[in-house]
Design an enzyme around this catalytic site. Structure first.
Site, PDB file in Angstrom:
ATOM      1  N   GLU A 171      -3.585   1.701   1.786  1.00  0.00           N
ATOM      2  CA  GLU A 171      -2.398   1.842   0.932  1.00  0.00           C
ATOM      3  C   GLU A 171      -1.424   0.705   1.169  1.00  0.00           C
ATOM      4  O   GLU A 171      -1.494   0.003   2.170  1.00  0.00           O
ATOM      5  CB  GLU A 171      -1.702   3.185   1.190  1.00  0.00           C
ATOM      6  CG  GLU A 171      -1.531   3.571   2.655  1.00  0.00           C
ATOM      7  CD  GLU A 171      -0.748   2.601   3.501  1.00  0.00           C
ATOM      8  OE1 GLU A 171       0.314   2.140   3.042  1.00  0.00           O
ATOM      9  OE2 GLU A 171      -1.177   2.288   4.616  1.00  0.00           O
ATOM     10  N   GLU A 313      -2.977  -0.630   4.909  1.00  0.00           N
ATOM     11  CA  GLU A 313      -3.853  -1.426   4.035  1.00  0.00           C
ATOM     12  C   GLU A 313      -5.327  -1.006   4.124  1.00  0.00           C
ATOM     13  O   GLU A 313      -6.168  -1.590   3.461  1.00  0.00           O
ATOM     14  CB  GLU A 313      -3.785  -2.934   4.375  1.00  0.00           C
ATOM     15  CG  GLU A 313      -2.427  -3.553   4.322  1.00  0.00           C
ATOM     16  CD  GLU A 313      -2.434  -5.022   4.723  1.00  0.00           C
ATOM     17  OE1 GLU A 313      -3.524  -5.596   4.965  1.00  0.00           O
ATOM     18  OE2 GLU A 313      -1.345  -5.615   4.804  1.00  0.00           O
TER      19      GLU A 313
END
Length: 346
Positions: A171, A313
């Site tokens: 994310e 991420e």
């Protein structure tokens, strides 16, 4: 329990045969530690004595949060779209580790406050230019939450149709550790102070302000513990989309690689809706964010690595992937006592 989110755990009829295969490898019982349970779990998800990892992929869901403008993060909101550009240019941490380990990478605009236009490698699933400010009103409506989850599920169905059977979740969204803190507090009952960390690098005064702001958000709603209500009140479009994607991935019989604290908040939400989802999940690492411990405890999860990561991420999924490969490879390729002609213990 919401019936539309029902999910069956993998059939355990194969468990004894898988365990026997693992136990007869040329090693003392349990000598490969967590890798043995990992091999068993993947075999059960795939319902196979010879599990295989096909078209491994990481999906990074990006979204902005209205509360970010109130000061819950050390970074300005523009960093969200700037980091999406970095992903698309191949320069972020997740790009480096995905390339290193042969993982496909897709970036999803779940609700970034920026117009990217059509771009290679970017899936446009935008719900809007970020959520509303949950200090003043719900981050999203229940209908928006449901739509975001459905869009996440659709992205997974496309990936599964391309032959992917193992997917990592990542994310990007300035302010999303604050959202994850609220979700974790509401769904686990852990004191809010124990769910709040430094996020993108807040100092002590910043953490205290973050705590004060999140207490204000909770005072607005009163006690909320229904997972969909919690997600709509405090979540981000990227978190809701991940939760829907995770449920769809488990229904498709995929192995789910769970990253750190923010991805963990989506997994926690999905698990409150469909508890069996944890049987499909590999919890890749223990985040340095304090609230992640509460999530892992609530989910009964044992993470593979602990490197002090707090980047997000999906970096933890990419870094743990070689261990997942190792678990599958030893199940398939390591000799047994019988095949190697090695004497077993007396």
């Amino acid at each position: 329990m919401h019936s539309e989110f029902s999910l069956l755990a993998p059939d355990r009829a194969l468990a004894a045969a898988l365990q026997q295969k693992i136990d007869r490898k040329t090693k003392p019982l349990g000598a490969l530690g967590l890798l043995e349970g990992l091999g068993l779990r993947i075999g059960l998800v795939q319902q196979s004595l010879t599990p295989a990892l096909r078209n491994p992929h990481v999906i990074v869901f990006a979204g902005d949060h209205g509360a970010a403008r109130a000061g819950v993060s050390a970074y300005p909101q523009d960093v969200t779209w700037q980091m999406v550009e970095n992903f698309l240019a191949g320069g972020a941490g997740i790009n480096v580790f995905a390339r290193q380990n042969g993982l496909g990478l897709t970036v999803v605009d779940a609700g970034v406050a920026h117009d990217f236009g059509p771009r290679p490698g970017l899936v446009d699933a935008k719900m809007g230019p970020g959520t509303k400010n949950y200090l003043e009103e719900p981050a999203m409506t229940r209908a928006e939450c449901a739509t975001a989850m459905q869009r996440g599920a659709g992205i997974i169905r496309t990936l599964a149709a391309d032959g992917c059977n193992i997917v990592g979740f990542g994310e990007m969204g300035i302010g999303n550790t604050a959202a994850a803190s609220l979700i974790t507090h509401c769904l686990t009952g852990t004191p809010l102070a124990d769910c709040i960390g430094r996020g993108t690098g807040l100092d002590d005064a910043g953490v205290a302000r973050k705590h004060q702001l999140l207490e204000k958000a909770l005072a607005r709603t009163g006690r909320v513990d229904d997972p969909l209500s919690v997600l709509a009140e405090f979540g981000g479009f990227e978190i809701a989309m991940m939760a829907g994607a995770m449920l769809a991935a488990a229904r498709a019989g995929m192995v789910l690689l769970i990253d750190g604290f923010i991805v963990g908040s989506a997994a926690l939400t999905a698990a409150r809706l469909a508890p069996a989802i944890t049987e499909y999940c590999i919890f890749c690492h223990r985040s340095a964010e304090p609230g992640h411990v509460a999530q892992l405890t609530a989910l009964g999860a044992q993470p593979l690595i602990d490197l002090g990561l707090r980047l997000g991420e999906g970096t933890g999924t990419a870094l743990a992937y070689p261990l997942v490969q190792a678990a599958v490879n030893f199940v398939n390729e390591m000799a047994s006592f019988e095949s190697a002609g090695v004497s077993d213990k007396e």
